[in-house]
Motif scaffolding. Sequence first.
Motif, PDB file in Angstrom:
ATOM      1  N   GLU A   1     -69.081  76.502  45.177  1.00 18.20           N
ATOM      2  CA  GLU A   1     -70.463  76.392  45.638  1.00 18.20           C
ATOM      3  C   GLU A   1     -70.597  75.240  46.637  1.00 18.20           C
ATOM      4  OE1 GLU A   1     -73.283  76.080  42.525  1.00 18.20           O
ATOM      5  OE2 GLU A   1     -72.649  77.941  41.529  1.00 18.20           O
ATOM      6  N   THR A   2     -71.377  75.463  47.663  1.00 17.55           N
ATOM      7  CA  THR A   2     -71.640  74.429  48.665  1.00 17.55           C
ATOM      8  C   THR A   2     -73.137  74.392  48.946  1.00 17.55           C
ATOM      9  OG1 THR A   2     -71.317  76.009  50.484  1.00 17.55           O
ATOM     10  CG2 THR A   2     -69.384  74.732  49.767  1.00 17.55           C
ATOM     11  N   ILE A   3     -73.550  73.376  49.696  1.00 13.43           N
ATOM     12  CA  ILE A   3     -74.955  73.278  50.102  1.00 13.43           C
ATOM     13  C   ILE A   3     -74.998  72.979  51.590  1.00 13.43           C
ATOM     14  CG2 ILE A   3     -75.032  70.824  49.455  1.00 13.43           C
ATOM     15  CD1 ILE A   3     -78.024  71.261  48.798  1.00 13.43           C
ATOM     16  N   SER A   4     -75.915  73.620  52.290  1.00 11.08           N
ATOM     17  CA  SER A   4     -76.002  73.406  53.736  1.00 11.08           C
ATOM     18  C   SER A   4     -76.727  72.094  54.021  1.00 11.08           C
ATOM     19  CB  SER A   4     -76.746  74.559  54.414  1.00 11.08           C
ATOM     20  OG  SER A   4     -78.132  74.491  54.130  1.00 11.08           O
ATOM     21  N   GLN A   5     -76.348  71.448  55.111  1.00  7.10           N
ATOM     22  CA  GLN A   5     -76.995  70.194  55.481  1.00  7.10           C
ATOM     23  C   GLN A   5     -78.442  70.426  55.891  1.00  7.10           C
ATOM     24  OE1 GLN A   5     -74.624  67.440  57.845  1.00  7.10           O
ATOM     25  NE2 GLN A   5     -72.756  68.565  57.315  1.00  7.10           N
ATOM     26  N   GLU A   6     -78.735  71.588  56.431  1.00  9.64           N
ATOM     27  CA  GLU A   6     -80.108  71.926  56.786  1.00  9.64           C
ATOM     28  C   GLU A   6     -80.983  71.990  55.542  1.00  9.64           C
ATOM     29  OE1 GLU A   6     -77.412  73.391  57.937  1.00  9.64           O
ATOM     30  OE2 GLU A   6     -77.535  72.639  59.991  1.00  9.64           O
ATOM     31  N   GLU A   7     -80.406  72.483  54.448  1.00 12.71           N
ATOM     32  CA  GLU A   7     -81.154  72.556  53.195  1.00 12.71           C
ATOM     33  C   GLU A   7     -81.485  71.161  52.684  1.00 12.71           C
ATOM     34  OE1 GLU A   7     -80.611  74.418  48.673  1.00 12.71           O
ATOM     35  OE2 GLU A   7     -79.291  75.067  50.310  1.00 12.71           O
ATOM     36  N   ILE A   8     -80.551  70.226  52.844  1.00 10.55           N
ATOM     37  CA  ILE A   8     -80.804  68.843  52.424  1.00 10.55           C
ATOM     38  C   ILE A   8     -81.919  68.235  53.263  1.00 10.55           C
ATOM     39  CG2 ILE A   8     -79.819  66.514  52.348  1.00 10.55           C
ATOM     40  CD1 ILE A   8     -77.128  67.787  51.708  1.00 10.55           C
ATOM     41  N   SER A  58     -84.313  69.690  54.831  1.00 16.50           N
ATOM     42  CA  SER A  58     -85.610  70.333  54.618  1.00 16.50           C
ATOM     43  C   SER A  58     -86.106  70.204  53.186  1.00 16.50           C
ATOM     44  CB  SER A  58     -85.525  71.820  54.990  1.00 16.50           C
ATOM     45  OG  SER A  58     -84.577  72.484  54.151  1.00 16.50           O
ATOM     46  N   SER A  59     -85.351  69.477  52.343  1.00 12.57           N
ATOM     47  CA  SER A  59     -85.742  69.317  50.942  1.00 12.57           C
ATOM     48  C   SER A  59     -87.047  68.540  50.840  1.00 12.57           C
ATOM     49  CB  SER A  59     -84.649  68.592  50.159  1.00 12.57           C
ATOM     50  OG  SER A  59     -84.531  67.256  50.603  1.00 12.57           O
ATOM     51  N   SER A  60     -87.734  68.699  49.722  1.00 12.88           N
ATOM     52  CA  SER A  60     -89.038  68.068  49.528  1.00 12.88           C
ATOM     53  C   SER A  60     -88.932  66.541  49.578  1.00 12.88           C
ATOM     54  CB  SER A  60     -89.639  68.494  48.186  1.00 12.88           C
ATOM     55  OG  SER A  60     -88.755  68.172  47.117  1.00 12.88           O
ATOM     56  N   GLN A  61     -87.826  65.990  49.047  1.00 12.71           N
ATOM     57  CA  GLN A  61     -87.665  64.539  49.026  1.00 12.71           C
ATOM     58  C   GLN A  61     -87.540  63.987  50.442  1.00 12.71           C
ATOM     59  OE1 GLN A  61     -84.371  63.098  46.710  1.00 12.71           O
ATOM     60  NE2 GLN A  61     -85.078  60.988  46.760  1.00 12.71           N
ATOM     61  N   SER A  88     -88.626  65.395  53.179  1.00 15.07           N
ATOM     62  CA  SER A  88     -89.905  65.597  53.861  1.00 15.07           C
ATOM     63  C   SER A  88     -90.925  64.567  53.415  1.00 15.07           C
ATOM     64  CB  SER A  88     -90.429  67.012  53.583  1.00 15.07           C
ATOM     65  OG  SER A  88     -89.498  67.975  54.025  1.00 15.07           O
ATOM     66  N   MET A  89     -90.921  64.257  52.107  1.00  8.11           N
ATOM     67  CA  MET A  89     -91.890  63.327  51.529  1.00  8.11           C
ATOM     68  C   MET A  89     -91.753  61.935  52.145  1.00  8.11           C
ATOM     69  SD  MET A  89     -92.320  62.242  47.518  1.00  8.11           S
ATOM     70  CE  MET A  89     -92.233  63.977  47.042  1.00  8.11           C
ATOM     71  N   PHE A  90     -90.499  61.498  52.341  1.00 11.58           N
ATOM     72  CA  PHE A  90     -90.259  60.156  52.855  1.00 11.58           C
ATOM     73  C   PHE A  90     -89.985  60.146  54.364  1.00 11.58           C
ATOM     74  CE2 PHE A  90     -89.194  59.864  48.327  1.00 11.58           C
ATOM     75  CZ  PHE A  90     -89.975  58.765  47.966  1.00 11.58           C
ATOM     76  N   ASN A  91     -90.186  61.264  55.025  1.00  9.94           N
ATOM     77  CA  ASN A  91     -89.999  61.371  56.474  1.00  9.94           C
ATOM     78  C   ASN A  91     -88.647  60.792  56.902  1.00  9.94           C
ATOM     79  OD1 ASN A  91     -90.742  62.078  59.090  1.00  9.94           O
ATOM     80  ND2 ASN A  91     -91.696  60.086  59.486  1.00  9.94           N
ATOM     81  N   VAL A  92     -87.586  61.256  56.242  1.00  9.04           N
ATOM     82  CA  VAL A  92     -86.243  60.736  56.487  1.00  9.04           C
ATOM     83  C   VAL A  92     -85.777  61.094  57.898  1.00  9.04           C
ATOM     84  CG1 VAL A  92     -83.829  60.873  55.795  1.00  9.04           C
ATOM     85  CG2 VAL A  92     -85.620  60.824  54.054  1.00  9.04           C
ATOM     86  N   GLN A  93     -85.328  60.084  58.631  1.00  7.59           N
ATOM     87  CA  GLN A  93     -84.820  60.287  59.979  1.00  7.59           C
ATOM     88  C   GLN A  93     -83.304  60.369  59.961  1.00  7.59           C
ATOM     89  OE1 GLN A  93     -86.402  57.086  62.356  1.00  7.59           O
ATOM     90  NE2 GLN A  93     -88.280  58.212  62.804  1.00  7.59           N
ATOM     91  N   LEU A  94     -82.776  61.261  60.777  1.00  5.45           N
ATOM     92  CA  LEU A  94     -81.336  61.439  60.867  1.00  5.45           C
ATOM     93  C   LEU A  94     -80.744  60.338  61.741  1.00  5.45           C
ATOM     94  CD1 LEU A  94     -79.616  63.626  59.569  1.00  5.45           C
ATOM     95  CD2 LEU A  94     -79.594  64.831  61.749  1.00  5.45           C
TER      96      LEU A  94
END
Length: 340
Positions: free
Chosen positions: A196-203, A205-208, A210-216
Amino acid sequence: MTKNDLKIVFMGTPEFAVATLRALVEGGYNVVAVVTQPDKPVGRHGSVLRAPAVKEYALSVGLPVLQPEKMKDAEFVEQLRSYEADLQVVVAFRMLPEVVWAMPRFGTFNVHAALLPQYRGAAPINWAIINGETETGVTTFFLDHDIDTGQIILQKPFSIPDDADVEYVYDGLMNLGAEIALETVDLVIENDGKIETISQEEILSSSQCSMFNVQLKSAPKLFKETCRIDWNQSAKNIYNFVRGLSPIPTAWTTLVPNLSSDLSEKEKNTAPIDLKIYKTQKTYHPCTASAGTLSVEKSQLFVATTDEWLEILELQLAGKKRMSARDFLNGFKNPENYRM
């Protein structure tokens, strides 16, 4: 599937990658070949070739080594294909073309020295410290067409103390990277490649996030001009900048005559002097002097920033050895007549 059933080709170049290769070999995994960069010419005339650290270790344990100039070279691709690898493991190497990373039936995974999707790029350790992060880590992910964007497999965090430099974090992530690489290979073995893997886009777009307006934040390659200190910043930012480049590639600055001082014409025309800065210390003492102004007090060297004085602890003049600020002051006349 067992360790012996899974044929692995390892790709890497510097000491950072050796830790993972050694862990695979000593752990009994079936490494069938190693790919690394070509030997590099060193010395004044470039007449001596130096082998990459990965090559030296691989040869010491009897592993075949491939050193292609170009990763798309047809002869290299066919030679690589002849090992019939089930999996390729990449640590601190170069960008791979699809013909290479898509070759094994279970794909190719990379060990990246950051918690992706943060700090994609060539210098993740440096930039994490420069930006004052208190945590970084390592990530394993499957390679795809773009740089550091593939599906994430595993991640492990690593704390960054406030006084840590690149060497400290490098050593910690080097060992942590070896651990996560073995855990990732074990997942491949246990699940016959279906993990199993997880896409970086999913990370992202996660609620956390989005909530903290995380910048790349990115980690581009460092060049000499990137490492030049801009004294028109806060003491905290410059302190982080210096430790984020120490001991290599090293932050640097230039000593120039302080024209506001009472200088002779000869002193005013003194050529600029390049200076590497390895270690500083925050003083928390506010200053009103212009940024870059030098001050000496009881064999201590201070530089003005935009808000506080910053103490210089270790430095290196061009052509000289690394030294303490005290030793520098003992041999450098009238430092107050200069500025950075």
